[in-house]
Enzyme design. Structure first.
Site, short mmCIF file in Angstrom:
data_model
loop_
_atom_site.label_atom_id
_atom_site.label_comp_id
_atom_site.label_asym_id
_atom_site.label_seq_id
_atom_site.Cartn_x
_atom_site.Cartn_y
_atom_site.Cartn_z
N ASP A 84 -11.78 -34.53 25.66
CA ASP A 84 -12.01 -35.19 24.38
C ASP A 84 -11.18 -34.80 23.18
OD1 ASP A 84 -13.99 -36.93 23.31
OD2 ASP A 84 -14.87 -35.58 22.07
N ASP A 106 -6.46 -38.79 20.68
CA ASP A 106 -6.90 -39.07 19.33
C ASP A 106 -5.63 -39.12 18.29
OD1 ASP A 106 -7.91 -39.40 16.88
OD2 ASP A 106 -9.19 -37.53 16.93
N GLY A 212 -19.96 -38.73 16.66
CA GLY A 212 -21.10 -38.28 15.79
C GLY A 212 -22.25 -38.73 15.66
N THR A 236 -22.81 -31.54 18.02
CA THR A 236 -23.42 -30.63 17.14
C THR A 236 -24.90 -30.34 17.44
OG1 THR A 236 -21.96 -31.16 15.41
CG2 THR A 236 -23.96 -30.28 14.44
#
Length: 284
Positions: A84, A106, A212, A236
């Site tokens: 990732d 990315d 996110g 997270t």
């Protein structure tokens, strides 16, 4: 169970109108918790290792990749391995040799034209080796080292027409889009633009990815999946559960020095979070 191909997991989820959750691996306990959570939920999942996690492990992918793959193969749940937020070509080129079936390349920090060029090159390389590849368009802020970013600021969210052109130009297999979430949120307070998600789903011919997702409430995730989001990334939330469990244990028993004593409840806490997200994205 043998490792499953990420593209197959995402395609199956898209065809069935549900989501597939992808969880960040930092330590062995993360990988074990994800596998256990997937088994509890009776659902497939994606284990993903980011370039930042590789940096944490001394810049070497092999050890954490091998450990994560071993955990996945020992599980009864269908699990895949995903690399990732790759920004360097050197790391990208290690993916196929380390058991990964997919990569998120990315180039979102580059100017738009350069983003297309770099991503097109990455896609060409990946497809020649049978790798499924994801990219990002728009600005999903919150990554460590980035300036603070308002997820609702003008120009931040992904434009559907631009996204369709980007996918055509690059040939990516999935697209991460900015629709109101942000990386590294420790509170689940994000509000997504579901009208935009539906417009992106209509315009873009490949599965959409939500980065996110730790800061997104369950009802918002369910609505996002219903509107067309497929791959749901979570990082997270695992770290919050992990750290909270360790802190609670050591607050209660400051004399413990055996890390197994506090890593076990930390792993269990992450597993519960994984099972919860998997239940949410499956629409149950």
């Amino acid at each position: 169970m043998p490792l499953v191909n990420t593209g197959d997991l995402v395609s199956a989820a898209a065809a069935e109108g549900r989501g597939i959750a992808a969880f960040n691996v930092i330590t062995l306990e993360h990988a074990e918790a994800i596998a256990a959570g997937a088994e509890t939920a009776g659902a497939p999942a994606i284990l993903q290792i980011s370039e930042n996690a590789v940096k944490f492990h001394g810049g070497t992918l092999s050890a954490i990749a091998a450990a994560t793959a071993a955990v996945a193969r020992a599980s009864s749940a269908p699990l895949s391995l995903h690399l990732d937020h790759v920004v360097t070509g050197a790391l990208l080129r290690t993916a196929a040799d380390e058991g990964f079936s997919s990569v998120m390349y990315d180039a979102s920090r580059l100017a738009h034209g350069r983003n297309i060029e770099a991503t097109e090159d990455a896609v060409r390389w990946a497809h020649e080796r049978g790798l499924w590849i994801e990219a990002e368009l728009g600005k999903v802020g919150g990554k460590e080292g980035e300036a603070p970013l308002d997820a609702h600021a003008p120009g931040v969210r992904t434009d559907p027409e631009e996204a369709a052109d980007y996918v055509t130009a690059t040939g990516v297999d999935a697209l991460a889009v900015a629709v109101g979430s942000s990386h590294a949120m420790t509170q689940r307070t994000a509000t997504l633009d579901h009208t935009l998600i539906a417009a992106l789903r209509e315009a873009v011919p490949v599965p959409l990815v939500l980065h996110g997702s730790s800061g997104v409430p369950d009802e918002e995730i369910r609505a996002a999946v219903a509107a067309g989001m497929v791959k749901i990334n979570v990082g997270t939330a695992l770290n919050t559960a992990f750290t909270g469990a360790v802190r609670a244990f050591l607050d209660a028993d400051a004399k413990t020095v055996d890390p197994r004593k506090y890593l076990a409840p930390a792993r269990e806490a992450m597993s519960s979070v994984v099972a919860g997200f998997l239940t949410t994205v499956s629409g149950r």
